[in-house]
Design a protein around this motif. Structure first.
Motif, PDB file in Angstrom:
ATOM      1  N   SER A   1       0.754  -1.125   0.055  1.00 53.70           N
ATOM      2  CA  SER A   1      -0.016  -0.068  -0.100  1.00 53.70           C
ATOM      3  C   SER A   1       0.961   1.447   0.022  1.00 53.70           C
ATOM      4  O   SER A   1       1.772   1.334   0.539  1.00 53.70           O
ATOM      5  CB  SER A   1      -0.906  -0.218   1.218  1.00 53.70           C
ATOM      6  OG  SER A   1      -1.881  -1.100   1.184  1.00 53.70           O
ATOM      7  N   ALA A   2       0.435   2.128  -0.868  1.00 52.16           N
ATOM      8  CA  ALA A   2       1.081   3.416  -0.807  1.00 52.16           C
ATOM      9  C   ALA A   2       0.647   4.180   0.416  1.00 52.16           C
ATOM     10  O   ALA A   2      -0.378   3.976   1.100  1.00 52.16           O
ATOM     11  CB  ALA A   2       0.565   4.601  -1.961  1.00 52.16           C
ATOM     12  N   PRO A   3       1.467   5.149   0.935  1.00 49.26           N
ATOM     13  CA  PRO A   3       1.117   5.973   2.134  1.00 49.26           C
ATOM     14  C   PRO A   3      -0.251   6.536   2.102  1.00 49.26           C
ATOM     15  O   PRO A   3      -0.800   6.974   1.146  1.00 49.26           O
ATOM     16  CB  PRO A   3       1.947   7.146   2.171  1.00 49.26           C
ATOM     17  CG  PRO A   3       3.188   6.663   1.461  1.00 49.26           C
ATOM     18  CD  PRO A   3       2.723   5.606   0.315  1.00 49.26           C
ATOM     19  N   GLY A   4      -1.172   6.265   2.996  1.00 52.10           N
ATOM     20  CA  GLY A   4      -2.580   6.818   3.161  1.00 52.10           C
ATOM     21  C   GLY A   4      -3.550   5.900   2.373  1.00 52.10           C
ATOM     22  O   GLY A   4      -4.782   6.017   2.432  1.00 52.10           O
ATOM     23  N   PHE A   5      -3.293   4.668   1.676  1.00 50.42           N
ATOM     24  CA  PHE A   5      -4.190   4.077   1.005  1.00 50.42           C
ATOM     25  C   PHE A   5      -4.766   3.047   2.220  1.00 50.42           C
ATOM     26  O   PHE A   5      -4.206   2.474   2.984  1.00 50.42           O
ATOM     27  CB  PHE A   5      -3.542   3.183  -0.202  1.00 50.42           C
ATOM     28  CG  PHE A   5      -4.379   2.060  -0.646  1.00 50.42           C
ATOM     29  CD1 PHE A   5      -5.263   2.470  -1.586  1.00 50.42           C
ATOM     30  CD2 PHE A   5      -4.410   0.718  -0.313  1.00 50.42           C
ATOM     31  CE1 PHE A   5      -6.290   1.746  -1.976  1.00 50.42           C
ATOM     32  CE2 PHE A   5      -5.404  -0.177  -0.919  1.00 50.42           C
ATOM     33  CZ  PHE A   5      -6.332   0.423  -1.702  1.00 50.42           C
ATOM     34  N   THR A   6      -6.114   2.890   2.185  1.00 52.43           N
ATOM     35  CA  THR A   6      -6.804   2.306   3.331  1.00 52.43           C
ATOM     36  C   THR A   6      -7.718   1.477   2.620  1.00 52.43           C
ATOM     37  O   THR A   6      -8.708   1.012   3.260  1.00 52.43           O
ATOM     38  CB  THR A   6      -7.468   3.277   4.372  1.00 52.43           C
ATOM     39  OG1 THR A   6      -8.428   4.066   3.607  1.00 52.43           O
ATOM     40  CG2 THR A   6      -6.318   4.101   5.260  1.00 52.43           C
ATOM     41  N   GLY A   7      -7.714   1.149   1.168  1.00 48.88           N
ATOM     42  CA  GLY A   7      -8.827   0.179   0.721  1.00 48.88           C
ATOM     43  C   GLY A   7      -8.316  -1.101   0.516  1.00 48.88           C
ATOM     44  O   GLY A   7      -8.863  -2.034  -0.285  1.00 48.88           O
ATOM     45  N   GLN A   8      -7.740  -1.699   1.412  1.00 47.87           N
ATOM     46  CA  GLN A   8      -7.120  -3.175   1.446  1.00 47.87           C
ATOM     47  C   GLN A   8      -8.448  -4.218   1.360  1.00 47.87           C
ATOM     48  O   GLN A   8      -8.193  -4.929   0.589  1.00 47.87           O
ATOM     49  CB  GLN A   8      -6.477  -3.309   2.603  1.00 47.87           C
ATOM     50  CG  GLN A   8      -4.994  -2.789   2.661  1.00 47.87           C
ATOM     51  CD  GLN A   8      -4.980  -1.422   3.164  1.00 47.87           C
ATOM     52  OE1 GLN A   8      -5.967  -0.950   3.742  1.00 47.87           O
ATOM     53  NE2 GLN A   8      -3.928  -0.630   2.963  1.00 47.87           N
ATOM     54  N   PRO A   9      -9.420  -4.018   2.373  1.00 45.56           N
ATOM     55  CA  PRO A   9     -10.630  -5.012   2.068  1.00 45.56           C
ATOM     56  C   PRO A   9     -11.179  -4.846   0.693  1.00 45.56           C
ATOM     57  O   PRO A   9     -11.442  -6.110   0.108  1.00 45.56           O
ATOM     58  CB  PRO A   9     -11.507  -4.276   3.138  1.00 45.56           C
ATOM     59  CG  PRO A   9     -10.859  -3.659   4.174  1.00 45.56           C
ATOM     60  CD  PRO A   9      -9.743  -2.930   3.298  1.00 45.56           C
ATOM     61  N   GLN A  10     -11.274  -3.884   0.122  1.00 47.91           N
ATOM     62  CA  GLN A  10     -11.928  -4.012  -1.127  1.00 47.91           C
ATOM     63  C   GLN A  10     -10.888  -4.815  -2.294  1.00 47.91           C
ATOM     64  O   GLN A  10     -11.398  -5.359  -3.235  1.00 47.91           O
ATOM     65  CB  GLN A  10     -12.158  -2.497  -1.817  1.00 47.91           C
ATOM     66  CG  GLN A  10     -13.336  -1.873  -1.033  1.00 47.91           C
ATOM     67  CD  GLN A  10     -13.003  -1.463   0.231  1.00 47.91           C
ATOM     68  OE1 GLN A  10     -11.687  -0.912   0.862  1.00 47.91           O
ATOM     69  NE2 GLN A  10     -13.881  -1.426   1.210  1.00 47.91           N
ATOM     70  N   VAL A  11      -9.557  -4.445  -2.112  1.00 50.03           N
ATOM     71  CA  VAL A  11      -8.614  -5.222  -3.001  1.00 50.03           C
ATOM     72  C   VAL A  11      -8.909  -6.853  -2.787  1.00 50.03           C
ATOM     73  O   VAL A  11      -8.993  -7.524  -3.691  1.00 50.03           O
ATOM     74  CB  VAL A  11      -7.127  -4.669  -2.598  1.00 50.03           C
ATOM     75  CG1 VAL A  11      -6.213  -5.721  -3.509  1.00 50.03           C
ATOM     76  CG2 VAL A  11      -6.969  -3.304  -3.165  1.00 50.03           C
ATOM     77  N   VAL A  12      -8.911  -7.293  -1.431  1.00 50.20           N
ATOM     78  CA  VAL A  12      -8.644  -8.521  -1.279  1.00 50.20           C
ATOM     79  C   VAL A  12     -10.215  -9.124  -1.582  1.00 50.20           C
ATOM     80  O   VAL A  12     -10.522 -10.435  -1.578  1.00 50.20           O
ATOM     81  CB  VAL A  12      -8.467  -8.713   0.225  1.00 50.20           C
ATOM     82  CG1 VAL A  12      -8.365 -10.174   0.783  1.00 50.20           C
ATOM     83  CG2 VAL A  12      -6.907  -7.988   0.563  1.00 50.20           C
ATOM     84  N   ASN A  13     -11.338  -8.342  -1.721  1.00 49.34           N
ATOM     85  CA  ASN A  13     -12.723  -8.764  -2.158  1.00 49.34           C
ATOM     86  C   ASN A  13     -12.366  -9.423  -3.277  1.00 49.34           C
ATOM     87  O   ASN A  13     -12.932 -10.425  -3.754  1.00 49.34           O
ATOM     88  CB  ASN A  13     -13.429  -7.697  -2.204  1.00 49.34           C
ATOM     89  CG  ASN A  13     -14.157  -7.271  -1.122  1.00 49.34           C
ATOM     90  OD1 ASN A  13     -14.224  -8.143  -0.158  1.00 49.34           O
ATOM     91  ND2 ASN A  13     -14.966  -6.051  -0.920  1.00 49.34           N
ATOM     92  N   GLY A  14     -11.390  -9.227  -4.376  1.00 50.31           N
ATOM     93  CA  GLY A  14     -11.308  -9.875  -5.542  1.00 50.31           C
ATOM     94  C   GLY A  14     -10.874 -11.604  -5.329  1.00 50.31           C
ATOM     95  O   GLY A  14     -11.434 -12.426  -5.948  1.00 50.31           O
ATOM     96  N   ALA A  15     -10.283 -11.716  -4.101  1.00 47.08           N
ATOM     97  CA  ALA A  15     -10.313 -13.377  -4.071  1.00 47.08           C
ATOM     98  C   ALA A  15     -11.421 -13.631  -3.208  1.00 47.08           C
ATOM     99  O   ALA A  15     -11.892 -14.711  -3.513  1.00 47.08           O
ATOM    100  CB  ALA A  15      -8.873 -13.487  -2.853  1.00 47.08           C
ATOM    101  N   SER A  16     -11.877 -12.962  -2.351  1.00 44.01           N
ATOM    102  CA  SER A  16     -13.203 -13.598  -1.361  1.00 44.01           C
ATOM    103  C   SER A  16     -14.386 -13.657  -2.389  1.00 44.01           C
ATOM    104  O   SER A  16     -15.009 -14.805  -2.383  1.00 44.01           O
ATOM    105  CB  SER A  16     -13.436 -12.582  -0.570  1.00 44.01           C
ATOM    106  OG  SER A  16     -12.539 -12.472   0.603  1.00 44.01           O
ATOM    107  N   GLU A  17     -14.610 -12.902  -3.618  1.00 42.46           N
ATOM    108  CA  GLU A  17     -15.651 -13.058  -4.289  1.00 42.46           C
ATOM    109  C   GLU A  17     -15.290 -14.107  -5.244  1.00 42.46           C
ATOM    110  O   GLU A  17     -16.453 -14.940  -5.405  1.00 42.46           O
ATOM    111  CB  GLU A  17     -15.853 -11.667  -5.200  1.00 42.46           C
ATOM    112  CG  GLU A  17     -16.283 -10.563  -4.265  1.00 42.46           C
ATOM    113  CD  GLU A  17     -16.066  -9.205  -5.019  1.00 42.46           C
ATOM    114  OE1 GLU A  17     -15.701  -9.057  -6.153  1.00 42.46           O
ATOM    115  OE2 GLU A  17     -16.593  -8.047  -4.254  1.00 42.46           O
ATOM    116  N   LEU A  18     -14.186 -14.434  -5.592  1.00 41.78           N
ATOM    117  CA  LEU A  18     -14.085 -15.490  -6.504  1.00 41.78           C
ATOM    118  C   LEU A  18     -14.333 -17.012  -5.600  1.00 41.78           C
ATOM    119  O   LEU A  18     -14.947 -17.899  -6.001  1.00 41.78           O
ATOM    120  CB  LEU A  18     -12.446 -15.984  -6.974  1.00 41.78           C
ATOM    121  CG  LEU A  18     -12.344 -17.074  -7.825  1.00 41.78           C
ATOM    122  CD1 LEU A  18     -12.946 -17.089  -9.182  1.00 41.78           C
ATOM    123  CD2 LEU A  18     -10.686 -17.136  -7.991  1.00 41.78           C
TER     124      LEU A  18
END
Length: 153
Positions: free
Chosen positions: A100-117
């Protein structure tokens, strides 16, 4: 209900070859009724899909798609030690790491790519406990890494 292999085919996907380890570990280990899959990178045919930090060089939607590739690689590793994807009973736990770049807080949305699959393939049995963690660096400058624990037969 269709098998995981049939649902994978309906999605237009196939299990890739198991990604070779980059260091001193194995892709997956079975113990009892569980398989522990090492962290998987978004490798496609031996090449890293993209590099960089999410929120800087990598768009969060691209990182989400990369997490989906990581999940597919994790399923391939799990299937390799249980005789196929139908050997997976349920996805128990997913851990996603996001460079993550400094200040990026969207980790849950990124990992949704795995969870949704996992949900698309296994339905209710694909719902799992999860952690989505922002980190400063990941191997090979990959933006995302996913590991998996699955119950197997």
């Amino acid at each position: 209900m269709s098998t995981p292999e049939e649902r994978l085919a309906e999605l237009g996907l196939t299990l890739p070859e198991v990604v070779a380890p980059l260091a001193a570990y194995v892709p997956a280990v079975r113990t009892g009724d569980h398989v522990y899959v090492s962290g998987q990178l978004p490798m496609v045919e031996g090449k890293l899909l993209l590099t960089g930090k999410v929120g800087a060089e990598v768009d969060p939607e691209d990182a989400k798609r990369a997490a989906r590739v990581c999940a597919l690689n994790a399923l391939a590793a799990a299937a390799s030690v249980v005789g196929g994807l139908s050997g997976v009973v349920r996805v128990v736990k997913v851990v996603g790491f996001v460079a993550s770049a400094p200040g990026f807080t969207g980790q849950p949305q990124v990992v949704n790519g795995a969870s949704e699959l996992f949900g698309e393939i296994f339905g209710e049995a694909g719902r799992h406990a999860r952690s989505a963690v922002g980190v400063a660096e990941l191997p090979l400058n990959t933006p995302v890494e996913v590991e998996l624990i699955a119950e197997v037969r």
